[in-house]
Scaffold this motif. Sequence first.
Motif, PDB file in Angstrom:
ATOM      1  N   SER A 166       0.817  -1.222   0.000  1.00 59.47           N
ATOM      2  CA  SER A 166       0.000   0.000   0.000  1.00 59.47           C
ATOM      3  C   SER A 166       0.847   1.267   0.000  1.00 59.47           C
ATOM      4  N   TRP A 167       1.914   1.291   0.811  1.00 53.64           N
ATOM      5  CA  TRP A 167       2.709   2.512   0.950  1.00 53.64           C
ATOM      6  C   TRP A 167       3.374   2.931  -0.358  1.00 53.64           C
ATOM      7  N   SER A 168       3.588   1.965  -1.261  1.00 50.27           N
ATOM      8  CA  SER A 168       4.293   2.279  -2.510  1.00 50.27           C
ATOM      9  C   SER A 168       3.344   2.654  -3.647  1.00 50.27           C
ATOM     10  N   MET A 169       2.041   2.669  -3.387  1.00 54.22           N
ATOM     11  CA  MET A 169       1.063   2.955  -4.440  1.00 54.22           C
ATOM     12  C   MET A 169       0.653   4.424  -4.433  1.00 54.22           C
ATOM     13  N   ASP A 170       0.308   4.927  -5.604  1.00 54.66           N
ATOM     14  CA  ASP A 170      -0.289   6.260  -5.667  1.00 54.66           C
ATOM     15  C   ASP A 170      -1.814   6.111  -5.536  1.00 54.66           C
ATOM     16  N   GLU A 171      -2.525   7.233  -5.551  1.00 58.69           N
ATOM     17  CA  GLU A 171      -3.972   7.207  -5.322  1.00 58.69           C
ATOM     18  C   GLU A 171      -4.704   6.336  -6.354  1.00 58.69           C
ATOM     19  N   LYS A 172      -4.325   6.475  -7.610  1.00 59.71           N
ATOM     20  CA  LYS A 172      -4.986   5.723  -8.682  1.00 59.71           C
ATOM     21  C   LYS A 172      -4.776   4.222  -8.497  1.00 59.71           C
ATOM     22  N   GLU A 173      -3.556   3.852  -8.160  1.00 61.41           N
ATOM     23  CA  GLU A 173      -3.247   2.428  -7.970  1.00 61.41           C
ATOM     24  C   GLU A 173      -4.023   1.855  -6.787  1.00 61.41           C
ATOM     25  N   LYS A 174      -4.143   2.628  -5.704  1.00 60.80           N
ATOM     26  CA  LYS A 174      -4.901   2.157  -4.545  1.00 60.80           C
ATOM     27  C   LYS A 174      -6.375   1.957  -4.903  1.00 60.80           C
ATOM     28  N   LEU A 175      -6.939   2.936  -5.599  1.00 54.92           N
ATOM     29  CA  LEU A 175      -8.352   2.865  -5.961  1.00 54.92           C
ATOM     30  C   LEU A 175      -8.623   1.662  -6.865  1.00 54.92           C
ATOM     31  N   GLU A 176      -7.706   1.380  -7.775  1.00 58.87           N
ATOM     32  CA  GLU A 176      -7.851   0.231  -8.670  1.00 58.87           C
ATOM     33  C   GLU A 176      -7.662  -1.087  -7.936  1.00 58.87           C
ATOM     34  N   SER A 177      -6.871  -1.071  -6.858  1.00 66.70           N
ATOM     35  CA  SER A 177      -6.583  -2.302  -6.124  1.00 66.70           C
ATOM     36  C   SER A 177      -7.725  -2.736  -5.217  1.00 66.70           C
ATOM     37  N   VAL A 178      -8.525  -1.778  -4.739  1.00 65.31           N
ATOM     38  CA  VAL A 178      -9.575  -2.097  -3.767  1.00 65.31           C
ATOM     39  C   VAL A 178     -10.550  -3.164  -4.280  1.00 65.31           C
ATOM     40  N   PRO A 179     -11.168  -2.999  -5.462  1.00 68.63           N
ATOM     41  CA  PRO A 179     -12.101  -4.047  -5.925  1.00 68.63           C
ATOM     42  C   PRO A 179     -11.407  -5.375  -6.192  1.00 68.63           C
ATOM     43  N   LYS A 180     -10.149  -5.332  -6.617  1.00 62.10           N
ATOM     44  CA  LYS A 180      -9.406  -6.574  -6.853  1.00 62.10           C
ATOM     45  C   LYS A 180      -9.177  -7.325  -5.544  1.00 62.10           C
ATOM     46  N   LEU A 181      -8.822  -6.574  -4.508  1.00 61.01           N
ATOM     47  CA  LEU A 181      -8.609  -7.197  -3.207  1.00 61.01           C
ATOM     48  C   LEU A 181      -9.921  -7.749  -2.645  1.00 61.01           C
ATOM     49  N   LYS A 182     -11.018  -7.009  -2.876  1.00 62.00           N
ATOM     50  CA  LYS A 182     -12.322  -7.481  -2.407  1.00 62.00           C
ATOM     51  C   LYS A 182     -12.703  -8.789  -3.105  1.00 62.00           C
ATOM     52  N   MET A 183     -12.485  -8.853  -4.410  1.00 61.63           N
ATOM     53  CA  MET A 183     -12.794 -10.082  -5.158  1.00 61.63           C
ATOM     54  C   MET A 183     -11.919 -11.231  -4.685  1.00 61.63           C
ATOM     55  N   ALA A 184     -10.641 -10.938  -4.435  1.00 62.39           N
ATOM     56  CA  ALA A 184      -9.728 -11.984  -3.945  1.00 62.39           C
ATOM     57  C   ALA A 184     -10.157 -12.463  -2.571  1.00 62.39           C
ATOM     58  N   GLY A 185     -10.611 -11.515  -1.724  1.00 65.07           N
ATOM     59  CA  GLY A 185     -11.104 -11.881  -0.403  1.00 65.07           C
ATOM     60  C   GLY A 185     -12.348 -12.747  -0.491  1.00 65.07           C
ATOM     61  N   ASN A 186     -13.263 -12.379  -1.399  1.00 57.32           N
ATOM     62  CA  ASN A 186     -14.496 -13.163  -1.583  1.00 57.32           C
ATOM     63  C   ASN A 186     -14.174 -14.580  -2.056  1.00 57.32           C
ATOM     64  N   ALA A 187     -13.224 -14.676  -2.975  1.00 54.51           N
ATOM     65  CA  ALA A 187     -12.842 -15.995  -3.495  1.00 54.51           C
ATOM     66  C   ALA A 187     -12.228 -16.858  -2.387  1.00 54.51           C
ATOM     67  N   ALA A 188     -11.355 -16.243  -1.597  1.00 57.86           N
ATOM     68  CA  ALA A 188     -10.712 -16.984  -0.499  1.00 57.86           C
ATOM     69  C   ALA A 188     -11.757 -17.419   0.531  1.00 57.86           C
ATOM     70  N   TYR A 189     -12.718 -16.535   0.816  1.00 59.70           N
ATOM     71  CA  TYR A 189     -13.778 -16.867   1.771  1.00 59.70           C
ATOM     72  C   TYR A 189     -14.609 -18.047   1.254  1.00 59.70           C
ATOM     73  N   GLY A 190     -14.912 -18.006  -0.037  1.00 57.52           N
ATOM     74  CA  GLY A 190     -15.692 -19.086  -0.638  1.00 57.52           C
ATOM     75  C   GLY A 190     -14.989 -20.420  -0.572  1.00 57.52           C
ATOM     76  N   GLU A 191     -13.664 -20.402  -0.544  1.00 57.75           N
ATOM     77  CA  GLU A 191     -12.874 -21.632  -0.463  1.00 57.75           C
ATOM     78  C   GLU A 191     -12.549 -22.015   0.980  1.00 57.75           C
TER      79      GLU A 191
END
Length: 328
Positions: A166-191
């Motif tokens: 997180s510390w190495s990302m700019d605002e755009k990169e963080k905003l783009e990462s949030v939905p990806k992390l949420k999807m990854a979290g959902n997938a991990a939860y499902g498994e």
Amino acid sequence: MAEAFYELQREGILKKVLYGGEGNLPAFPNGAKAFFHYRVTKADEEKTLLDDSRHAAKPMELIFGKKFKMEVWEKVLQTMKVKEVAEYTCETKHCAIYPVVAKSLRDIQKGKRHSHGNNHCCGMMALADQGMGYPDLNELMKTPQPLIFTLELLSLEQPDQYEKESWSMDEKEKLESVPKLKMAGNAAYGEGKLDEASEKYAQALSMLEDLMLLEKPGEEEWVKLDVLKRGLLLNFSQCKLKQSDFYTVITHTTEVLEKEPANVKALYRRAKAHAAVWNAKEAISDFKRAAEIDSSLEGAVKKELADLDKRIKDKDEQEKSRLKGMFG
């Protein structure tokens, strides 16, 4: 390659290659991450040792384009091949910031909490007056001098070859990462990978909170981020409920309910967490409120309330038996 040597010389940096490295000179775009060891000595006759990263638990990391305090390291690393070892004798102007960087690195290696203070002129003067906590660095602060940096470039990862922190990302990169992390979290939860899911949700929440600090509360962009955050808090709470981390569930669902008092998922999950930690009054209130809002939950709520009532009665009976044993 020869031009790079001459360019360094023009800037007051003398390079001496100790080991030639492997392959061709790689590309160093912004976002590339270098892993390297450093050895720092004075440029005196004895080459007095100041620091050696090989005494640390792991090598140094540097991400290009992120304004690392030791600008000279970022500059000279870009003249190195992977596995190359080179010695750079640098004029004083390139070394003035080194005591501040060295103090941070030493403190981190000792497990001390590092404060990211600014390093402008006033800050440097204050450090010189207060002391660095290390005699050799105090000397360098008071009497800046040339230094020799011996670097070994262990490896280089291009921006698409590693997961950014997180510390190495700019605002755009963080905003783009949030939905990806949420999807990854959902997938991990499902498994059923609850630890992994929790980690992904926590990372996404941390990024959202960083982004919200840049906006004014109540304004459009802040509200959009807050809505995203509430969705993540609900997912995170469900994960924590499965992990029996009940107080975390209560904290996060309460945050959602402060903005959305009728959020059924938040009410139901908070009710279950309250029930698990024997907050009977709060659990009953949340369960009943959830059923009032969503009638389809009436059966589930009735079962939860019956279970809670049985647990309370069982607990009371156990307590009576314990007291009877003590005084019988």
